[in-house]
Enzyme design. Sequence first.
Site, PDB file in Angstrom:
ATOM      1  CD  GLU A  93      -2.318   0.935   2.942  1.00  0.00           C
ATOM      2  OE1 GLU A  93      -3.175   2.115   3.330  1.00  0.00           O
ATOM      3  OE2 GLU A  93      -1.979   0.197   3.726  1.00  0.00           O
ATOM      4  CG  ASP A 194      15.943  -1.420  11.636  1.00  0.00           C
ATOM      5  OD1 ASP A 194      16.844  -0.773  12.332  1.00  0.00           O
ATOM      6  OD2 ASP A 194      16.330  -1.478  10.318  1.00  0.00           O
TER       7      ASP A 194
END
Length: 290
Positions: A93, A194
């Site tokens: 998306e 992360d």
Amino acid sequence: MQWQPLEAAVERATGRAFKVRDSRSMGGGCINQAVLVSDGKRSFFVKLNAASKLSMFEAEAAGLDDMRAADAIRVPEPVCTGSSDGNAWLVMEYIPMGGRSNARLAGEQLALMHRKQADAFGWRMDNTIGSTPQPNDWMNDWAAFWREQRLGFQLQLAARNGHKGALQSRGEKLLGSFDRLLDHDPVPSLLHGDLWGGNIGYDREGNPVIFDPAVYFGDREADLAMTELFGGFGTAFYETYDAVWPIDSGYAVRKTLYNLYHILNHLNLFGGGYAGQAQGMIDRLLAEIG
Ligand code: ADP
């Protein structure tokens, strides 16, 4: 890049015809090339790399899925992955970013995502941190997980990359001191893995969006530590996080132990200057326990 195989995969995944009419480079992130493709009606954000990186994209898509399933913070929906003509791709998306930042909401929503828990530490597959492999075998003991699958793994990689000597001998000592350094009993929370400042943005409505994860279930403090590694997310972020789920005492020392993983990874990815930083962190941690 021949778009046909990607178009066919998008078509299969979405059940609607898709032909690339327009493609625009969104520049490179740290690791991959990014392209915005559109048929004039629908747009998708595509990450490209060499075909050998397909499993990296499959794990990234699975990580996006798991974070979306927590229903706590906005995460791009993966559409499909595949490879053709020597390229691997991850189609997701497209979320236009650039909205007003809202650290308060980000802190609250991250704490809610961390509420999503597993029975053990690890994940359903191995993935990557940057482009470095990240093992995620399930373990019940958090200290053993961090010692073996995080710091120990990166230290071994560093040795193979030629970083020997004091880094290794001090590193060995650190791994042998975990019973005192990581005397902590966290729950296995769903982590982004992360979460530095480059992996959070704000959509046009100002909702936080997190992307480019290295997902696993671990101590939520590992995510918090990384938010502080390259600049911090601002006091409002930590205030609202703490209001939803207070941060345990002892975090200040564990933070260094958790961020050492990312500094070792930077050493393995980029070399050079990070060796001194890693060694400084190891020395500070060893000094803590005298
Ligand atoms: P890399 O893995 O190469 O580091 P990222 O996933 O971090 O790449 O993406 C690079 C940049 O593209 C990000 O900093 C972000 O601004 C933007 N970006 C990432 N995902 C999307 C998305 N789904 N929609 C729009 N922009 C995105």
